[in-house]
Design an enzyme around this catalytic site. Structure first.
Site, mmCIF file in Angstrom:
data_model
loop_
_atom_site.group_PDB
_atom_site.id
_atom_site.type_symbol
_atom_site.label_atom_id
_atom_site.label_comp_id
_atom_site.label_asym_id
_atom_site.label_seq_id
_atom_site.Cartn_x
_atom_site.Cartn_y
_atom_site.Cartn_z
ATOM 1 N N ILE A 166 -1.341 2.512 -2.904
ATOM 2 C CA ILE A 166 -0.083 2.164 -2.095
ATOM 3 C C ILE A 166 -0.057 1.326 -0.754
ATOM 4 O O ILE A 166 1.225 0.182 -0.970
ATOM 5 C CB ILE A 166 0.919 3.073 -1.839
ATOM 6 C CG1 ILE A 166 1.060 4.537 -3.234
ATOM 7 C CG2 ILE A 166 2.415 2.854 -1.560
ATOM 8 C CD1 ILE A 166 1.155 3.205 -4.546
ATOM 9 N N GLU A 167 -0.375 1.849 -0.179
ATOM 10 C CA GLU A 167 -0.735 1.276 1.315
ATOM 11 C C GLU A 167 -1.516 0.137 1.339
ATOM 12 O O GLU A 167 -0.846 -1.418 1.852
ATOM 13 C CB GLU A 167 -1.466 2.011 2.073
ATOM 14 C CG GLU A 167 -0.537 3.297 2.641
ATOM 15 C CD GLU A 167 0.671 2.575 3.522
ATOM 16 O OE1 GLU A 167 0.501 1.742 4.334
ATOM 17 O OE2 GLU A 167 1.047 3.459 3.926
ATOM 18 N N SER A 168 -2.581 -0.726 0.511
ATOM 19 C CA SER A 168 -3.220 -1.061 0.774
ATOM 20 C C SER A 168 -4.190 -1.818 -0.091
ATOM 21 O O SER A 168 -5.134 -2.221 -0.365
ATOM 22 C CB SER A 168 -4.483 -0.673 1.879
ATOM 23 O OG SER A 168 -4.928 -0.120 1.460
#
Length: 534
Positions: A166-168
């Site tokens: 989700i983040e990266s």
């Protein structure tokens, strides 16, 4: 993370550390965050005949002893170990290593599920992009085993192992517009709070091991604070203070305080549903028409200790690993040299790590062609380059110095090693090096003007002195659209050049009437005046 008091034993007494997942080569995707490349692993430029240095360099730490192979180096065989559980031997052919890693991830799920339209929307988004999911999961396959090991060690739910998706998109080189960096997307301030060094040589927010340790420390702290994983995740994305205030608002209004009931920005409202969608896909990929890469329950990379500074180009050659793969595993490095004082180890694929240790023991000759030099005073890059015996272009390139900038005193520059500068970089510089730049412009002097009878606009003053209206506004603490009243004091700064007075003579031989002379001073003398603003 390296602690000042820690001392590393000699290479012959160190075992090779291990950590992470089967090898798949990931690739970039246009909808992922932009990557932050490390400097190309190029050899240092050959220094010119070293000039006599009239400007003394900053004091250096005592030289590190010259690198030497142990007497039994040729017969030394490194034993891989798992850095999470160093007492456990690593056996890639053990029955546990043959277990499906995705099954292990599924067994560790422990968060309550969410089932709403936001989750369904993200499931559909991923299902319509199978190529993106494939690239993301293949790239994450390098790191997933290590993250799961860390979670098991801490007793945390394995949904958190999916959070970098989700983040990266599991890109350790990702950087956001908000300056968040790494696969866990730490902003600079939070990275410092969790001991992630950020200087000219490295950015530990991109370090695979350090950033994972910091992220799980942070998430564990947030869970202890809120007692709810969904609220902890909201705080990870939005900030703990914002979540606390949102909870307080709902409590005051007599409303529920769970994640779904809080008023929050759209990004945070979608954050947990995104994670839930990925969790659902990992649980049942066939239901979404997707395939996950085969992952086995054993390490992908080994951690190899670094005892001396070594060029990235040499490390890549000794390991026999592609530079791109080296970057995926060691994305924290900002320069073409690995500093032993700041980087305890490098990560390499399993087979390449063993090749590297054997080739390093047999290597003869210098390991690094670079070292650090501290500017003793503010210098133009051309002057600094002359001091260290390299071309100005090479100095600017490796130190990322833009045109028309000065290198301020105390800045650390990467420069070629010479007979006089042959030390490894000290621990102090490896951990604290900085570079400060200043515009290369003439000194400025202050002019105090008086607006005429009709007044003056900020824009007209800026045009007259060939500067930006925003600059005039900043000097006078007004907006760029302001209007100065008649007689108001106006401050501008102009280059401090010697003044020359030329007496103009008209065709008739008479001098024209002189304009009022504006007073200049080195320090402000005008008292505050009232300005009118549009």
């Amino acid at each position: 993370m390296k602690h000042p008091s820690a001392r590393r034993p000699a290479l012959s007494s160190l075992w090779i550390a291990v950590a992470i997942v089967p090898w798949f080569v990931g690739c970039a995707t246009p909808i992922e965050p932009a990557a932050v490349p490390i400097v190309e692993a190029a050899p240092a430029p050959a220094p010119a005949d070293e000039p006599a240095e009239s400007v003394a360099a900053a004091p250096a730490s005592p030289a590190t002893p010259a690198a030497s192979a142990p007497e039994d180096a040729e017969n030394f065989v490194a034993t891989p170990i798992d850095p999470v559980q160093p007492e456990r031997p690593v056996d890639l052919y053990d029955d546990k290593a043959k277990v499906d890693l995705w099954a292990r991830v599924r067994q560790g799920f422990g968060m309550p599920d969410i089932d709403n339209d936001l989750v369904h929307g993200r499931e559909q988004w991923y299902a319509q992009r199978p190529d993106y999911v494939q690239r993301m999961t293949e790239r994450g396959s390098r790191y997933l085993f290590h993250v799961v090991e860390e979670l098991d060690k801490r007793g945390m739910p394995t949904e958190l192992a999916l959070l970098p998706f989700i983040e990266s998109a599991f890109n350790p080189q990702a950087q956001s517009v908000a300056r968040a960096s790494g696969m866990w997307q730490f902003i600079p301030s939070t990275g410092k709070d969790y001991d992630l060094k950020q200087n000219i040589f490295r950015d530990d927010r991109r370090d695979v091991l350090a950033s994972t340790r910091a992220a799980l420390d942070y998430l564990g702290r947030l869970y202890a604070m809120f007692g709810d994983w969904h609220l902890a995740l909201a705080a990870y994305n939005w900030g703990e203070g914002n979540v606390k205030r949102a909870i307080a608002r709902n409590e005051k209004a007599g409303l529920p305080t769970d994640y779904l009931s809080l008023r929050m920005p759209n990004e945070t409202r979608l954050y947990v549903p995104k994670l839930q969608a990925v969790k659902n896909i990992v649980s049942h990929p066939d239901q979404f028409g997707l395939e996950l890469p085969e992952l086995r329950n054993h390490p992908y990379f080994l951690s190899v200790p670094i005892e001396r500074d070594i060029d990235v180009s040499l490390a890549v050659r000794l390991a026999g690993v592609p530079l791109e793969e080296f970057r995926y595993l060691n994305p924290q490095m900002n320069k073409p040299v690995i500093l032993a004082a700041g980087t305890e180890q490098i990560l390499l694929p399993y087979d390449n790590a063993n090749q590297f240790t054997q080739a390093l023991a047999a290597h003869r000759g210098p390991l690094s062609t670079w070292t650090a030099w501290v500017a003793p005073k503010t210098l133009r890059p051309a002057d600094a380059a002359k001091q260290v015996g390299m071309s100005e272009a090479a100095l600017r390139d490796v130190n990322r110095i833009p045109p028309r900038m000065l290198v301020k005193a105390g800045s650390t520059l990467l420069v070629p090693r010479t007979a006089r500068r042959d030390n490894d970089v000290s621990e102090h510089l490896a951990d604290n090096a900085m570079i400060a730049l200043a515009p290369d412009v003439p000194p400025l002097k202050r002019l105090t003007l008086r607006a005429g009878k009709r007044g003056e606009s900020v824009a007209s003053v800026a045009k007259r002195y060939n500067v930006a209206a925003s600059q005039v506004a900043q000097w006078n603490k007004v907006s760029a659209s302001s209007q100065f009243k008649a007689g108001a004091a106006i401050v501008v700064y102009v280059p401090n050049r010697p003044a020359t007075r030329v007496a103009a003579v008209s065709k008739s031989g008479t001098r024209p009437a002189a304009r009022p002379v504006m007073r200049s001073s080195a320090t402000p003398k005008a008292s505050p005046v009232r300005m009118s603003r549009k």
